[in-house]
Design a protein around this motif. Structure first.
Motif, PDB file in Angstrom:
ATOM      1  N   GLN A  64      -7.601  -5.031   0.716  1.00 45.17           N
ATOM      2  CA  GLN A  64      -6.934  -3.468   0.590  1.00 45.17           C
ATOM      3  C   GLN A  64      -8.408  -2.530   0.512  1.00 45.17           C
ATOM      4  O   GLN A  64      -8.079  -1.217   0.324  1.00 45.17           O
ATOM      5  CB  GLN A  64      -6.183  -3.529  -0.641  1.00 45.17           C
ATOM      6  N   GLY A  65      -9.253  -3.102   0.237  1.00 44.31           N
ATOM      7  CA  GLY A  65     -10.630  -2.072  -0.041  1.00 44.31           C
ATOM      8  C   GLY A  65     -10.807  -1.632  -1.395  1.00 44.31           C
ATOM      9  O   GLY A  65     -11.655  -1.051  -1.797  1.00 44.31           O
ATOM     10  N   SER A  66      -9.916  -1.828  -2.381  1.00 42.80           N
ATOM     11  CA  SER A  66     -10.083  -1.654  -3.596  1.00 42.80           C
ATOM     12  C   SER A  66      -9.180  -2.319  -4.474  1.00 42.80           C
ATOM     13  O   SER A  66      -8.493  -3.207  -4.300  1.00 42.80           O
ATOM     14  CB  SER A  66      -9.698  -0.001  -3.844  1.00 42.80           C
ATOM     15  N   ALA A  67      -9.920  -2.442  -5.775  1.00 42.48           N
ATOM     16  CA  ALA A  67      -9.532  -3.027  -7.012  1.00 42.48           C
ATOM     17  C   ALA A  67      -8.067  -2.638  -7.485  1.00 42.48           C
ATOM     18  O   ALA A  67      -6.997  -3.616  -7.876  1.00 42.48           O
ATOM     19  CB  ALA A  67     -10.066  -3.251  -8.156  1.00 42.48           C
ATOM     20  N   ARG A  68      -7.568  -1.453  -6.964  1.00 45.07           N
ATOM     21  CA  ARG A  68      -6.523  -0.975  -7.368  1.00 45.07           C
ATOM     22  C   ARG A  68      -5.330  -0.538  -6.068  1.00 45.07           C
ATOM     23  O   ARG A  68      -4.578   0.615  -6.136  1.00 45.07           O
ATOM     24  CB  ARG A  68      -6.487   0.520  -8.015  1.00 45.07           C
ATOM     25  N   ALA A  69      -5.344  -1.429  -5.313  1.00 45.52           N
ATOM     26  CA  ALA A  69      -4.413  -1.358  -3.946  1.00 45.52           C
ATOM     27  C   ALA A  69      -2.995  -1.206  -4.508  1.00 45.52           C
ATOM     28  O   ALA A  69      -2.322  -1.659  -5.324  1.00 45.52           O
ATOM     29  CB  ALA A  69      -4.643  -2.466  -3.222  1.00 45.52           C
ATOM     30  N   THR A  70      -2.443  -0.245  -3.688  1.00 47.33           N
ATOM     31  CA  THR A  70      -0.907   0.029  -4.402  1.00 47.33           C
ATOM     32  C   THR A  70       0.036  -0.173  -3.054  1.00 47.33           C
ATOM     33  O   THR A  70      -0.357   0.043  -1.979  1.00 47.33           O
ATOM     34  CB  THR A  70      -0.935   1.623  -4.787  1.00 47.33           C
ATOM     35  N   VAL A  71       1.109  -0.571  -3.355  1.00 50.40           N
ATOM     36  CA  VAL A  71       2.064  -0.747  -2.439  1.00 50.40           C
ATOM     37  C   VAL A  71       3.540  -0.296  -3.089  1.00 50.40           C
ATOM     38  O   VAL A  71       3.688  -0.613  -4.475  1.00 50.40           O
ATOM     39  CB  VAL A  71       2.309  -2.344  -2.184  1.00 50.40           C
ATOM     40  N   SER A  72       4.285   0.159  -2.343  1.00 49.10           N
ATOM     41  CA  SER A  72       5.482   0.988  -2.991  1.00 49.10           C
ATOM     42  C   SER A  72       6.469  -0.115  -3.204  1.00 49.10           C
ATOM     43  O   SER A  72       6.365  -1.226  -2.738  1.00 49.10           O
ATOM     44  CB  SER A  72       6.224   1.859  -2.001  1.00 49.10           C
ATOM     45  N   ALA A  73       7.342   0.063  -4.182  1.00 51.75           N
ATOM     46  CA  ALA A  73       8.230  -1.031  -4.492  1.00 51.75           C
ATOM     47  C   ALA A  73       9.235  -1.077  -3.358  1.00 51.75           C
ATOM     48  O   ALA A  73       9.477  -2.437  -3.285  1.00 51.75           O
ATOM     49  CB  ALA A  73       9.064  -0.203  -5.848  1.00 51.75           C
ATOM     50  N   ALA A  74       9.485  -0.270  -2.355  1.00 51.82           N
ATOM     51  CA  ALA A  74      10.333  -0.598  -1.340  1.00 51.82           C
ATOM     52  C   ALA A  74       9.480  -1.728  -0.370  1.00 51.82           C
ATOM     53  O   ALA A  74      10.180  -2.739   0.089  1.00 51.82           O
ATOM     54  CB  ALA A  74      10.741   0.419  -0.412  1.00 51.82           C
TER      55      ALA A  74
ATOM     56  N   GLU B 190       2.090  -8.751   1.991  1.00 50.88           N
ATOM     57  CA  GLU B 190       1.663 -10.256   1.489  1.00 50.88           C
ATOM     58  C   GLU B 190       0.545 -10.334   0.651  1.00 50.88           C
ATOM     59  O   GLU B 190       0.467 -11.134  -0.363  1.00 50.88           O
ATOM     60  CB  GLU B 190       1.770 -11.145   2.567  1.00 50.88           C
ATOM     61  N   ALA B 191      -0.677  -9.640   0.797  1.00 49.89           N
ATOM     62  CA  ALA B 191      -1.877  -9.620   0.286  1.00 49.89           C
ATOM     63  C   ALA B 191      -1.454  -9.398  -1.253  1.00 49.89           C
ATOM     64  O   ALA B 191      -2.246  -9.916  -2.318  1.00 49.89           O
ATOM     65  CB  ALA B 191      -2.911  -9.019   0.872  1.00 49.89           C
ATOM     66  N   ALA B 192      -0.849  -8.087  -1.505  1.00 50.08           N
ATOM     67  CA  ALA B 192      -0.674  -7.771  -2.539  1.00 50.08           C
ATOM     68  C   ALA B 192       0.267  -8.556  -3.660  1.00 50.08           C
ATOM     69  O   ALA B 192       0.122  -9.041  -4.678  1.00 50.08           O
ATOM     70  CB  ALA B 192       0.133  -6.305  -2.828  1.00 50.08           C
ATOM     71  N   ARG B 193       1.280  -9.246  -2.786  1.00 51.19           N
ATOM     72  CA  ARG B 193       2.075 -10.238  -3.503  1.00 51.19           C
ATOM     73  C   ARG B 193       1.327 -11.420  -3.864  1.00 51.19           C
ATOM     74  O   ARG B 193       1.330 -11.820  -5.056  1.00 51.19           O
ATOM     75  CB  ARG B 193       3.336 -10.671  -2.735  1.00 51.19           C
ATOM     76  N   LEU B 194       0.469 -11.878  -3.141  1.00 55.77           N
ATOM     77  CA  LEU B 194      -0.169 -13.073  -3.389  1.00 55.77           C
ATOM     78  C   LEU B 194      -1.192 -12.865  -4.564  1.00 55.77           C
ATOM     79  O   LEU B 194      -1.242 -13.731  -5.446  1.00 55.77           O
ATOM     80  CB  LEU B 194      -1.120 -13.582  -2.131  1.00 55.77           C
ATOM     81  N   ARG B 195      -1.950 -11.596  -4.543  1.00 53.21           N
ATOM     82  CA  ARG B 195      -2.787 -11.181  -5.766  1.00 53.21           C
ATOM     83  C   ARG B 195      -2.084 -11.304  -6.807  1.00 53.21           C
ATOM     84  O   ARG B 195      -2.578 -11.781  -7.862  1.00 53.21           O
ATOM     85  CB  ARG B 195      -3.522  -9.922  -5.345  1.00 53.21           C
ATOM     86  N   ASP B 196      -1.045 -10.891  -6.999  1.00 55.32           N
ATOM     87  CA  ASP B 196      -0.041 -10.726  -7.977  1.00 55.32           C
ATOM     88  C   ASP B 196       0.429 -11.911  -8.631  1.00 55.32           C
ATOM     89  O   ASP B 196       0.210 -12.282  -9.887  1.00 55.32           O
ATOM     90  CB  ASP B 196       1.188  -9.651  -7.996  1.00 55.32           C
ATOM     91  N   CYS B 197       0.827 -12.774  -7.825  1.00 56.76           N
ATOM     92  CA  CYS B 197       1.182 -14.325  -8.018  1.00 56.76           C
ATOM     93  C   CYS B 197      -0.042 -15.065  -8.625  1.00 56.76           C
ATOM     94  O   CYS B 197       0.176 -15.661  -9.667  1.00 56.76           O
ATOM     95  CB  CYS B 197       1.542 -15.022  -6.893  1.00 56.76           C
ATOM     96  N   ARG B 198      -1.282 -14.956  -8.044  1.00 54.14           N
ATOM     97  CA  ARG B 198      -2.327 -15.533  -8.660  1.00 54.14           C
ATOM     98  C   ARG B 198      -2.729 -15.111  -9.992  1.00 54.14           C
ATOM     99  O   ARG B 198      -2.947 -16.123 -10.800  1.00 54.14           O
ATOM    100  CB  ARG B 198      -3.594 -15.279  -7.459  1.00 54.14           C
ATOM    101  N   ARG B 199      -2.676 -13.864 -10.178  1.00 53.94           N
ATOM    102  CA  ARG B 199      -2.797 -13.293 -11.478  1.00 53.94           C
ATOM    103  C   ARG B 199      -1.967 -13.947 -12.791  1.00 53.94           C
ATOM    104  O   ARG B 199      -2.163 -14.161 -13.702  1.00 53.94           O
ATOM    105  CB  ARG B 199      -2.783 -11.817 -11.659  1.00 53.94           C
ATOM    106  N   LEU B 200      -0.694 -13.800 -12.190  1.00 53.39           N
ATOM    107  CA  LEU B 200       0.442 -14.427 -13.039  1.00 53.39           C
ATOM    108  C   LEU B 200       0.318 -15.822 -13.475  1.00 53.39           C
ATOM    109  O   LEU B 200       0.320 -16.119 -14.585  1.00 53.39           O
ATOM    110  CB  LEU B 200       1.665 -13.986 -12.433  1.00 53.39           C
TER     111      LEU B 200
END
Length: 91
Positions: free
Chosen positions: A77-87, A24-34
């Protein structure tokens, strides 16, 4: 996240009120950027008008906002480049 407020909105403090999973945090970050990019794109047309709808400097402030979102570390996430798999992201 966007809003109409009389003063600055502390988005980080607002978001800290919610418990988010890593996905959810990754998705929120991506949505805010978009959304920040979309607003910058829309505002770029405003400055070319004879009678802009927004105050001078609005596009520059939005560009700074977008840059901050793109370069800020993700505190959840602790870093600017947090990764989450596509799944996980699509899950």
């Amino acid at each position: 996240m966007g809003s109409w407020v009389d003063g600055p909105l502390d988005v980080d403090a607002f978001l800290d009120r919610f418990v988010l999973t890593a996905v959810e945090a990754a998705r929120l970050r991506d949505c805010r950027r978009l959304l920040a990019l979309v607003w910058l794109f829309l505002l770029s047309f405003d400055e070319e008008r004879d009678h802009p709808r927004n105050p001078p400097g609005t596009t520059t402030r939005q560009a700074r906002r977008l840059t901050a979102l793109l370069t800020a570390p993700d505190p959840r996430q602790g870093s600017a480049r947090a990764t989450v798999s596509a799944a996980e992201y699509d899950g």
